[in-house]
Design a protein around this motif. Structure first.
Motif, mmCIF file in Angstrom:
data_model
loop_
_atom_site.group_PDB
_atom_site.id
_atom_site.type_symbol
_atom_site.label_atom_id
_atom_site.label_comp_id
_atom_site.label_asym_id
_atom_site.label_seq_id
_atom_site.Cartn_x
_atom_site.Cartn_y
_atom_site.Cartn_z
ATOM 1 N N CYS A 84 24.819 -6.775 -15.122
ATOM 2 C CA CYS A 84 23.993 -6.053 -16.081
ATOM 3 C C CYS A 84 23.840 -4.615 -15.586
ATOM 4 O O CYS A 84 23.394 -4.383 -14.463
ATOM 5 N N HIS A 86 21.803 -2.504 -16.572
ATOM 6 C CA HIS A 86 20.407 -2.052 -16.596
ATOM 7 C C HIS A 86 19.626 -2.584 -15.395
ATOM 8 O O HIS A 86 19.060 -1.821 -14.634
ATOM 9 N N CYS A 87 19.628 -3.895 -15.192
ATOM 10 C CA CYS A 87 18.823 -4.480 -14.101
ATOM 11 C C CYS A 87 19.648 -4.799 -12.854
ATOM 12 O O CYS A 87 19.089 -5.096 -11.811
ATOM 13 N N LEU A 123 25.115 -5.675 -20.782
ATOM 14 C CA LEU A 123 23.686 -5.951 -20.702
ATOM 15 C C LEU A 123 23.444 -7.453 -20.727
ATOM 16 O O LEU A 123 24.006 -8.160 -21.561
ATOM 17 N N CYS A 127 17.847 -7.902 -20.839
ATOM 18 C CA CYS A 127 17.811 -6.448 -21.039
ATOM 19 C C CYS A 127 18.352 -6.032 -22.402
ATOM 20 O O CYS A 127 18.164 -4.886 -22.813
ATOM 21 N N GLU A 130 15.965 -4.379 -24.888
ATOM 22 C CA GLU A 130 15.245 -3.193 -24.455
ATOM 23 C C GLU A 130 15.954 -1.923 -24.909
ATOM 24 O O GLU A 130 17.164 -1.910 -25.100
ATOM 25 N N VAL A 132 17.710 0.818 -23.973
ATOM 26 C CA VAL A 132 18.425 1.342 -22.813
ATOM 27 C C VAL A 132 19.583 2.195 -23.331
ATOM 28 O O VAL A 132 20.526 1.669 -23.900
ATOM 29 N N ALA A 137 22.093 3.203 -16.758
ATOM 30 C CA ALA A 137 21.541 2.232 -15.791
ATOM 31 C C ALA A 137 21.940 2.574 -14.379
ATOM 32 O O ALA A 137 22.845 3.225 -14.112
#
Length: 137
Positions: A84, A86-87, A123, A127, A130, A132, A137
């Protein structure tokens, strides 16, 4: 049980306890030290190399070094990693459709992909909803 095997088991157990995390060798050594099982950094690297060869651990090359992650499939089959953006969560994927992609690339494009070293980014489901902006990221 030989000392070396205990060290390998300690490194493997450290990664097994955190299957969705990719850790550096330094993080593994520090975790083992905190767990009262000190293993030298050179030994951690040696054990990670052996575990990678058996398919129990994935090595993820980054711009700043390598990270290691337990393979939930136990090395029995080649699996892909999904990251991911993002995270940073890493997920192992065992999917026959991706095996078809590997065969297609080899047959039609004369390119052999190594699934164990291939990371697909996007993603994760947590996430995905969200806000984003792409590529931040």
């Amino acid at each position: 049980m030989p000392y070396n095997t205990r060290q390998r088991q300690a490194v493997l157990h450290c990664l097994e306890e955190r299957p969705e995390e990719a850790l550096s060798a330094c993080e593994i050594a520090e975790t083992l030290r905190q767990d009262q099982c000190p293993v030298g950094l050179a030994t951690v690297y040696r054990q990670l190399e052996r575990l990678e060869k058996t398919g129990r651990v994935h090595r993820i090359d980054t711009g700043e070094g390598a990270l290691y992650q337990f393979c939930v499939h136990g090395g029995a089959r080649a699996c892909f990693l999904l990251r991911c953006e993002h995270c940073g969560r890493m997920v192992h994927l065992d999917c026959s459709h991706l095996e078809e992609l590997c065969r297609h690339l080899a047959a039609d494009h004369r390119f052999r992909m190594d699934p164990r070293r291939t990371i697909l980014t996007g993603l994760c489901s947590a996430c995905d909803g969200e806000e984003v902006p792409y590529g931040t990221a």
